[in-house]
Write a protein that holds these residues in place. Structure first.
Motif, mmCIF file in Angstrom:
data_model
loop_
_atom_site.group_PDB
_atom_site.id
_atom_site.type_symbol
_atom_site.label_atom_id
_atom_site.label_comp_id
_atom_site.label_asym_id
_atom_site.label_seq_id
_atom_site.Cartn_x
_atom_site.Cartn_y
_atom_site.Cartn_z
ATOM 1 N N ARG A 219 -18.124 4.289 -7.910
ATOM 2 C CA ARG A 219 -17.374 4.905 -7.392
ATOM 3 C C ARG A 219 -15.946 3.648 -6.444
ATOM 4 O O ARG A 219 -15.010 4.151 -6.549
ATOM 5 N N ARG A 220 -16.705 1.942 -6.775
ATOM 6 C CA ARG A 220 -15.787 1.604 -6.208
ATOM 7 C C ARG A 220 -14.495 1.297 -7.200
ATOM 8 O O ARG A 220 -13.998 0.395 -6.534
ATOM 9 N N GLN A 221 -15.695 1.027 -8.249
ATOM 10 C CA GLN A 221 -14.493 0.808 -8.736
ATOM 11 C C GLN A 221 -13.013 2.443 -9.391
ATOM 12 O O GLN A 221 -12.283 1.775 -10.420
ATOM 13 N N GLN A 222 -12.814 3.154 -8.689
ATOM 14 C CA GLN A 222 -12.014 3.916 -8.989
ATOM 15 C C GLN A 222 -11.111 3.483 -7.497
ATOM 16 O O GLN A 222 -11.045 3.465 -6.866
ATOM 17 N N PRO A 223 -10.344 4.240 -8.842
ATOM 18 C CA PRO A 223 -8.540 3.868 -8.211
ATOM 19 C C PRO A 223 -8.010 4.041 -6.687
ATOM 20 O O PRO A 223 -7.520 3.879 -5.303
ATOM 21 N N ASN A 224 -9.211 5.373 -6.432
ATOM 22 C CA ASN A 224 -8.827 6.243 -4.971
ATOM 23 C C ASN A 224 -10.016 6.715 -4.887
ATOM 24 O O ASN A 224 -10.936 7.868 -5.853
ATOM 25 N N ASN A 226 -11.019 10.634 -3.441
ATOM 26 C CA ASN A 226 -10.380 11.671 -2.718
ATOM 27 C C ASN A 226 -11.372 13.007 -2.801
ATOM 28 O O ASN A 226 -11.126 14.003 -2.225
ATOM 29 N N SER A 232 -18.099 9.948 -0.828
ATOM 30 C CA SER A 232 -17.021 9.227 -0.745
ATOM 31 C C SER A 232 -15.455 9.387 0.771
ATOM 32 O O SER A 232 -15.266 8.606 1.122
ATOM 33 N N SER A 236 -14.581 5.786 2.048
ATOM 34 C CA SER A 236 -13.413 5.532 2.669
ATOM 35 C C SER A 236 -13.027 5.695 4.066
ATOM 36 O O SER A 236 -12.119 4.995 4.611
#
Length: 459
Positions: A219-224, A226, A232, A236
């Motif tokens: 998840r940390r490597q995902q750009p956002n 949402n 999530s 965030s």
């Protein structure tokens, strides 16, 4: 006023009785010593047990700063870790509750409605007429998949299959009174190798951790971030200094949600199926109510059904899954029911004894959902999810899930108990569960014809 009395037997014997005869021991103590008594368990120390609603109210409504609860519940530490909401106090506890609270309420929770019904159908699809099954592990499959979806936004794929399997195996380390002693007695928590009981638990936990950390890193490597899932939401979030939660903090809260979010619900659902099928009048009344809302049942309509709600409430009253609320350690002099207590006193409000008070619940040993239709009970008389600032965060979610799972099963399947012997609670870790898990038999599948007939009776 003289401080309350309590059993004079050794702390070691008190622990043995607590592990192997929890309900009978509590009832004997209350009969002998009253609504407030002292108990002493080896390894856990002395605490004051309360089952008087006035005493419970005085504690639950006191300034939270008067008590510490996280440090009073360290026996959960091996399951959930240092940063678990269950073990936090004061500002950290409040900020974590504020962060997680929206995930289990309002529109976000209602979005899980169809999902819970679909998961229930998928898990029960392989049932066949004439075949038997054990209710608790089946309900555990449903509740674990539901909380995995809420927490991660997905419950499919190799990683999540592994998490489900390993989490169940890890928690089964404590699936009997004897095995539960490993949680209560710290001296037993020694890793003597892969084949030792604690060693087996530690290795399962390490495997679960590895999978959770892998998901966090992905998840940390995902750009956002949402997503609508709880992970999530937590990733965030930022604290007052603008810092995100660490991997370890995320892991501990995820383990807390996975453990607390499915173990208790699985046992409660098994109990509900037991009572519904042990008492034909309860089952018939419930089936008529379900039939009254037609075949295509909307989840929100199901959860508003009064008798179904009362069945779930009575299930959690007669044999609450947790016998006690979270303990609280006194930080300043405090008076309860005229008794003066010094700092360091540990209070343990007893859910089970409160729920079995004859003056509040006449004939308390009888399963009578009607009592919840006839009157309302205060949060100090009925407290299956604890109370005060430590009340279970997932209370609404658990009740919502119970109603939808039961409605889905009863609308599709005809079941009966495999035998009519009474089922008693036994200890499973820090909770209680029906002994044997409640063996049931599939006696038929609900047809369109029988639905129409039920609707005609209901009308």
């Amino acid at each position: 006023m003289k401080l309350p009395d309590g059993p004079r037997i050794s702390p070691a014997l008190q622990l043995i009785l607590t592990l192997f005869r929890p309900l009978e021991t509590l009832e004997e103590y209350q009969k002998r010593y009253g609504d407030i008594f002292r108990s002493n368990l080896i390894g856990l120390g002395q605490f004051v047990v309360l089952s008087n609603p006035q005493a419970i109210q005085e504690i639950m409504t006191a300034d939270p700063k008067v008590f510490e609860s996280g440090s009073a519940n360290q026996l959960l530490h091996p399951l959930v870790g240092d940063n678990s909401l269950l073990l936090l106090d004061r500002d950290r506890h409040q900020s974590q509750r504020r962060l997680l609270n929206p995930a289990f309420h309002g529109e976000r929770m209602r979005a899980y409605g169809k999902l819970i019904c679909d998961i229930t159908e998928q898990v029960t699809n392989d049932w066949a007429v004439g075949k038997s099954f054990i209710a608790r592990p089946t309900m555990q499959k449903i509740s674990l998949r539901a909380i995995l979806r809420a927490v991660f936004g997905i419950d499919e794929g190799e990683r999540f299959e592994e998490i489900q399997r390993l989490l169940c195996e890890m928690l089964n380390t404590f699936d009997s009174p004897l095995k539960s002693s490993f949680l209560f007695v710290k001296a037993l928590q020694k890793d003597l190798g892969a084949w030792s009981p604690w060693g087996k638990f530690v290795r399962k936990r390490e495997q679960v951790d590895k999978l959770i950390y892998a998901e966090i890193q992905e998840r940390r490597q995902q750009p956002n971030l949402n997503g609508e899932d709880i992970l999530s939401l937590m990733m965030s979030a930022r604290d007052e200094a603008g810092q995100p939660m660490t991997d370890r903090e995320l892991r501990d809260e995820l383990m807390t949600l996975l453990f607390a979010g499915h173990e208790t619900t699985a046992s409660a659902l098994a109990w509900a199926l037991y009572w519904i099928h042990k008492l034909p009048k309860v089952r018939d009344k419930l089936l008529q109510e379900l039939a009254s809302i037609g075949e295509d049942k909307d989840p929100s309509e199901i959860t508003r059904l009064p008798y179904l709600t009362a069945v779930c409430q009575e299930t959690l009253r007669i044999y609450p899954i947790a016998l006690f609320t979270f303990s609280r350690i006194l930080q300043a002099p405090f008076q309860v029911m005229g008794y003066d207590f010094e700092p360091g006193t540990r209070f343990s409000p007893c859910i089970y004894l409160t729920h079995h008070r004859e003056d509040i619940y006449p004939q308390p040993k009888q399963f009578k959902p009607e009592r919840f239709l006839e009157r309302q009970f205060s949060p100090y008389e009925y407290l299956p999810f604890g109370g005060g600032n430590r009340r279970c965060l997932g209370m609404a979610f658990a009740m919502y899930e119970m109603k939808l799972v039961l409605a889905t099963i009863l609308s599709r399947w005809q079941l009966s108990l495999a035998d009519n012997h009474p089922v008693r609670p036994i200890r499973r870790g820090v909770t209680t569960t029906p002994a044997g898990g409640v063996r049931m038999v599939v006696t038929g599948k609900v047809s369109q014809t029988s639905r129409v007939r039920s609707e005609a009776i209901a009308n």
